[in-house]
Design an enzyme around this catalytic site. Sequence first.
Site, PDB file in Angstrom:
ATOM      1  N   ILE A  12      43.280  26.354  44.255  1.00  0.00           N
ATOM      2  CA  ILE A  12      42.392  25.523  45.085  1.00  0.00           C
ATOM      3  C   ILE A  12      41.868  24.330  44.275  1.00  0.00           C
ATOM      4  O   ILE A  12      41.776  23.205  44.781  1.00  0.00           O
ATOM      5  CB  ILE A  12      41.241  26.382  45.660  1.00  0.00           C
ATOM      6  N   ASN A  32      41.053  28.175  31.223  1.00  0.00           N
ATOM      7  CA  ASN A  32      41.630  28.932  30.097  1.00  0.00           C
ATOM      8  C   ASN A  32      43.092  29.310  30.357  1.00  0.00           C
ATOM      9  O   ASN A  32      43.695  30.020  29.555  1.00  0.00           O
ATOM     10  CB  ASN A  32      40.801  30.182  29.790  1.00  0.00           C
ATOM     11  N   SER A 124      33.142  33.038  49.120  1.00  0.00           N
ATOM     12  CA  SER A 124      34.201  33.657  49.907  1.00  0.00           C
ATOM     13  C   SER A 124      33.632  34.339  51.142  1.00  0.00           C
ATOM     14  O   SER A 124      32.486  34.808  51.142  1.00  0.00           O
ATOM     15  CB  SER A 124      34.882  34.708  49.022  1.00  0.00           C
ATOM     16  N   TYR A 150      34.884  42.408  42.944  1.00  0.00           N
ATOM     17  CA  TYR A 150      35.131  40.969  43.103  1.00  0.00           C
ATOM     18  C   TYR A 150      34.154  40.383  44.134  1.00  0.00           C
ATOM     19  O   TYR A 150      33.477  39.382  43.887  1.00  0.00           O
ATOM     20  CB  TYR A 150      36.579  40.703  43.533  1.00  0.00           C
ATOM     21  N   LYS A 154      30.797  37.498  43.984  1.00  0.00           N
ATOM     22  CA  LYS A 154      30.558  36.304  44.815  1.00  0.00           C
ATOM     23  C   LYS A 154      29.150  36.364  45.404  1.00  0.00           C
ATOM     24  O   LYS A 154      28.417  35.373  45.411  1.00  0.00           O
ATOM     25  CB  LYS A 154      31.604  36.207  45.934  1.00  0.00           C
ATOM     26  N   PRO A 292      42.974  50.409  52.263  1.00  0.00           N
ATOM     27  CA  PRO A 292      41.561  50.786  52.296  1.00  0.00           C
ATOM     28  C   PRO A 292      40.650  49.554  52.206  1.00  0.00           C
ATOM     29  O   PRO A 292      40.906  48.643  51.420  1.00  0.00           O
ATOM     30  CB  PRO A 292      41.384  51.666  51.051  1.00  0.00           C
ATOM     31  N   ASP A 294      40.191  47.245  54.440  1.00  0.00           N
ATOM     32  CA  ASP A 294      40.557  46.139  55.323  1.00  0.00           C
ATOM     33  C   ASP A 294      39.853  46.246  56.677  1.00  0.00           C
ATOM     34  O   ASP A 294      39.620  47.343  57.189  1.00  0.00           O
ATOM     35  CB  ASP A 294      42.081  46.137  55.568  1.00  0.00           C
TER      36      ASP A 294
HETATM   37  P1  NAD Z   1      43.135  30.696  40.800  1.00  0.00           P
HETATM   38  O1  NAD Z   1      43.241  31.963  40.040  1.00  0.00           O
HETATM   39  O2  NAD Z   1      44.380  29.979  41.166  1.00  0.00           O
HETATM   40  O3  NAD Z   1      42.198  29.663  40.001  1.00  0.00           O
HETATM   41  C1  NAD Z   1      41.105  30.086  39.212  1.00  0.00           C
HETATM   42  C2  NAD Z   1      41.255  29.455  37.848  1.00  0.00           C
HETATM   43  O4  NAD Z   1      40.152  29.877  37.016  1.00  0.00           O
HETATM   44  C3  NAD Z   1      42.541  29.883  37.132  1.00  0.00           C
HETATM   45  O5  NAD Z   1      43.278  28.731  36.772  1.00  0.00           O
HETATM   46  C4  NAD Z   1      42.055  30.650  35.887  1.00  0.00           C
HETATM   47  O6  NAD Z   1      42.892  30.452  34.783  1.00  0.00           O
HETATM   48  C5  NAD Z   1      40.655  30.052  35.707  1.00  0.00           C
HETATM   49  N1  NAD Z   1      39.708  30.923  34.979  1.00  0.00           N
HETATM   50  C6  NAD Z   1      39.392  32.218  35.230  1.00  0.00           C
HETATM   51  N2  NAD Z   1      38.473  32.656  34.350  1.00  0.00           N
HETATM   52  C7  NAD Z   1      38.195  31.614  33.513  1.00  0.00           C
HETATM   53  C8  NAD Z   1      37.349  31.452  32.378  1.00  0.00           C
HETATM   54  N3  NAD Z   1      36.602  32.463  31.910  1.00  0.00           N
HETATM   55  N4  NAD Z   1      37.316  30.258  31.758  1.00  0.00           N
HETATM   56  C9  NAD Z   1      38.101  29.224  32.201  1.00  0.00           C
HETATM   57  N5  NAD Z   1      38.927  29.322  33.257  1.00  0.00           N
HETATM   58  C10 NAD Z   1      38.971  30.505  33.908  1.00  0.00           C
HETATM   59  O7  NAD Z   1      42.259  30.990  42.099  1.00  0.00           O
HETATM   60  P2  NAD Z   1      42.008  30.095  43.389  1.00  0.00           P
HETATM   61  O8  NAD Z   1      42.694  30.745  44.514  1.00  0.00           O
HETATM   62  O9  NAD Z   1      42.259  28.672  43.092  1.00  0.00           O
HETATM   63  O10 NAD Z   1      40.458  30.345  43.590  1.00  0.00           O
HETATM   64  C11 NAD Z   1      39.485  29.469  43.103  1.00  0.00           C
HETATM   65  C12 NAD Z   1      38.112  30.041  43.402  1.00  0.00           C
HETATM   66  O11 NAD Z   1      37.997  30.240  44.810  1.00  0.00           O
HETATM   67  C13 NAD Z   1      37.873  31.405  42.758  1.00  0.00           C
HETATM   68  O12 NAD Z   1      36.524  31.459  42.321  1.00  0.00           O
HETATM   69  C14 NAD Z   1      38.096  32.372  43.889  1.00  0.00           C
HETATM   70  O13 NAD Z   1      37.364  33.548  43.729  1.00  0.00           O
HETATM   71  C15 NAD Z   1      37.598  31.572  45.072  1.00  0.00           C
HETATM   72  N6  NAD Z   1      38.198  32.006  46.354  1.00  0.00           N
HETATM   73  C16 NAD Z   1      39.544  32.086  46.453  1.00  0.00           C
HETATM   74  C17 NAD Z   1      40.107  32.522  47.652  1.00  0.00           C
HETATM   75  C18 NAD Z   1      41.603  32.684  47.785  1.00  0.00           C
HETATM   76  O14 NAD Z   1      42.033  33.463  48.624  1.00  0.00           O
HETATM   77  N7  NAD Z   1      42.413  31.993  47.003  1.00  0.00           N
HETATM   78  C19 NAD Z   1      39.285  32.842  48.739  1.00  0.00           C
HETATM   79  C20 NAD Z   1      37.908  32.728  48.591  1.00  0.00           C
HETATM   80  C21 NAD Z   1      37.368  32.301  47.387  1.00  0.00           C
HETATM   81  C1  WQD Z   2      45.318  39.324  54.867  1.00  0.00           C
HETATM   82  C2  WQD Z   2      45.907  40.271  55.900  1.00  0.00           C
HETATM   83  C3  WQD Z   2      46.066  42.543  55.173  1.00  0.00           C
HETATM   84  C4  WQD Z   2      49.076  41.829  52.061  1.00  0.00           C
HETATM   85  C5  WQD Z   2      41.235  38.716  50.551  1.00  0.00           C
HETATM   86  C6  WQD Z   2      39.971  38.983  49.792  1.00  0.00           C
HETATM   87  C7  WQD Z   2      38.906  38.009  50.174  1.00  0.00           C
HETATM   88  C8  WQD Z   2      39.416  36.577  50.071  1.00  0.00           C
HETATM   89  C9  WQD Z   2      40.702  36.379  50.764  1.00  0.00           C
HETATM   90  C10 WQD Z   2      38.875  35.705  47.926  1.00  0.00           C
HETATM   91  C11 WQD Z   2      45.173  41.601  55.997  1.00  0.00           C
HETATM   92  C12 WQD Z   2      47.428  41.977  55.419  1.00  0.00           C
HETATM   93  C13 WQD Z   2      48.162  41.661  53.084  1.00  0.00           C
HETATM   94  C14 WQD Z   2      50.266  42.571  52.293  1.00  0.00           C
HETATM   95  C15 WQD Z   2      49.561  42.914  54.577  1.00  0.00           C
HETATM   96  N1  WQD Z   2      39.691  36.192  48.712  1.00  0.00           N
HETATM   97  N2  WQD Z   2      48.391  42.198  54.326  1.00  0.00           N
HETATM   98  N3  WQD Z   2      50.443  43.079  53.551  1.00  0.00           N
HETATM   99  O1  WQD Z   2      42.143  40.881  52.798  1.00  0.00           O
HETATM  100  O2  WQD Z   2      41.559  38.882  54.235  1.00  0.00           O
HETATM  101  O3  WQD Z   2      40.980  38.860  51.915  1.00  0.00           O
HETATM  102  O4  WQD Z   2      41.623  37.361  50.316  1.00  0.00           O
HETATM  103  O5  WQD Z   2      37.696  35.575  48.054  1.00  0.00           O
HETATM  104  O6  WQD Z   2      37.854  38.244  49.333  1.00  0.00           O
HETATM  105  O7  WQD Z   2      39.531  40.289  50.087  1.00  0.00           O
HETATM  106  O8  WQD Z   2      43.375  38.663  52.537  1.00  0.00           O
HETATM  107  O9  WQD Z   2      45.692  38.030  52.103  1.00  0.00           O
HETATM  108  O10 WQD Z   2      44.840  40.216  51.149  1.00  0.00           O
HETATM  109  O11 WQD Z   2      45.205  39.996  53.617  1.00  0.00           O
HETATM  110  O12 WQD Z   2      49.776  43.395  55.685  1.00  0.00           O
HETATM  111  O13 WQD Z   2      51.115  42.771  51.396  1.00  0.00           O
HETATM  112  O14 WQD Z   2      47.244  40.578  55.519  1.00  0.00           O
HETATM  113  O15 WQD Z   2      45.987  43.893  55.582  1.00  0.00           O
HETATM  114  O16 WQD Z   2      45.190  41.988  57.349  1.00  0.00           O
HETATM  115  P1  WQD Z   2      42.007  39.429  52.943  1.00  0.00           P
HETATM  116  P2  WQD Z   2      44.827  39.216  52.255  1.00  0.00           P
END
Ligand code: NAD
Ligand code: WQD
Length: 334
Positions: A12, A32, A124, A150, A154, A292, A294
């Site tokens: 992101i 990192n 999130s 996790y 958040k 579990p 979900d």
């Molecule tokens: P990502 O893992 O691609 O990016 C996170 C980055 O943080 C990575 O490049 C990792 O190397 C870096 N990082 C982790 N710990 C670190 C540290 N101690 N020092 C320096 N760098 C560090 O993840 P993303 O999908 O881009 O997510 C970005 C943020 O958004 C995260 O905080 C994640 O929890 C949040 N988020 C992601 C999702 C999703 O589904 N992708 C959904 C909701 C929230």
């Molecule tokens: C989406 C749907 C699964 C994998 C997670 C985190 C949440 C947020 C977003 C960061 C669900 C189904 C998945 C697979 C499947 N992340 N599924 N087979 O569970 O909404 O949320 O990511 O903050 O905190 O909990 O996302 O992509 O894991 O699942 O059927 O191999 O896909 O059951 O219905 P989720 P997901």
Amino acid sequence: MKILLTGGTGYIGSHTAVELIKRGYEVEIIDNLFNSKITVLDGIEKITGVKPKFYHADLLDTEKLDEIFTSNNYDAVMHFAGLKAVGESVGKPLLYYYNNIGTTINLLEAMKKHGTKRIIFSSSATVYGDQDGVKLTEKNQTGIGITNPYGQTKYMIEQILKDNVVANPDFEVTILRYFNPVGAHASGFIGEDPNDIPNNLMPVIMKVSTGEIPILSVYGNDYNTPDGTGMRDYIHVVDLARGHVMAIEKMGPGVQIYNLGTGEATSVMEMIKAFEEAGGKTLPYKITARRPGDLAKIFADPTKAEVELKWKTELTVADAMRDTINYLNCLKKR
Ligand code: NAD
Ligand code: WQD
């Protein structure tokens, strides 16, 4: 305006770097590289013509952080850095609490010491816990029924940010609650390329399509949804990135909280179908037991962001599938 992106080489963060640079912001990145690759910087450069200054550093390293803040004057920080694998967090809770919360506290200390007052935090939908099937607004309760460490980090970080503003009223905090980010930049130069074994749906679909994972397990088809599979609010990562640009342009005193989602829910079977249609080939899948923790249906009410940030999603699940497949093809050619 100069903005520091923590975790900016991640999925992101990298897309947000692109949108910020396009809008004329100066972007610097600290990461990192635990879950991202240095080559992401080349991808950002290919799209924007600008290679952001990069610090290969850990946010847990307070001395390094102090050094970076001493030699720069940041107007704002976007805090993406963190560990995000839900399943892993259950087995390694201390790592998740230490990394996600420790990095945030270090960052806030450095910001306070060096006079950077604005922070946007990657939260999130997980903070809404076990509320199932309701369109979630920012007023919905948070913190009840979170099933993994996790998600707890958040929720706790949101609280830390709120408490920090009480003690330091000149801080400006925006909390963005992402729903389910998917897709890639349309150029194919950046996308989701995690170092870890994925457990989110979209990265698993990608690995099944490339043959790295033999078959997609659909976790349950007996949910209370039209086709029985789980439904989520999948937001194109470029829309999500644009949300950060709109948020930075609207920052003000205190704490602002916004859902970033589409307002629509799509089922696992619909996601498989959309991928198949975009790629023109079938995706092997089997129905397995529920995972579990979900829920049946999680989706956002994004009205607040629409009204206050003048932000609305523009891209669809079909766009996300097209861009993901394009990104996979580009990865293959590299
Ligand atoms: P990502 O893992 O691609 O990016 C996170 C980055 O943080 C990575 O490049 C990792 O190397 C870096 N990082 C982790 N710990 C670190 C540290 N101690 N020092 C320096 N760098 C560090 O993840 P993303 O999908 O881009 O997510 C970005 C943020 O958004 C995260 O905080 C994640 O929890 C949040 N988020 C992601 C999702 C999703 O589904 N992708 C959904 C909701 C929230
Ligand atoms: C989406 C749907 C699964 C994998 C997670 C985190 C949440 C947020 C977003 C960061 C669900 C189904 C998945 C697979 C499947 N992340 N599924 N087979 O569970 O909404 O949320 O990511 O903050 O905190 O909990 O996302 O992509 O894991 O699942 O059927 O191999 O896909 O059951 O219905 P989720 P997901």
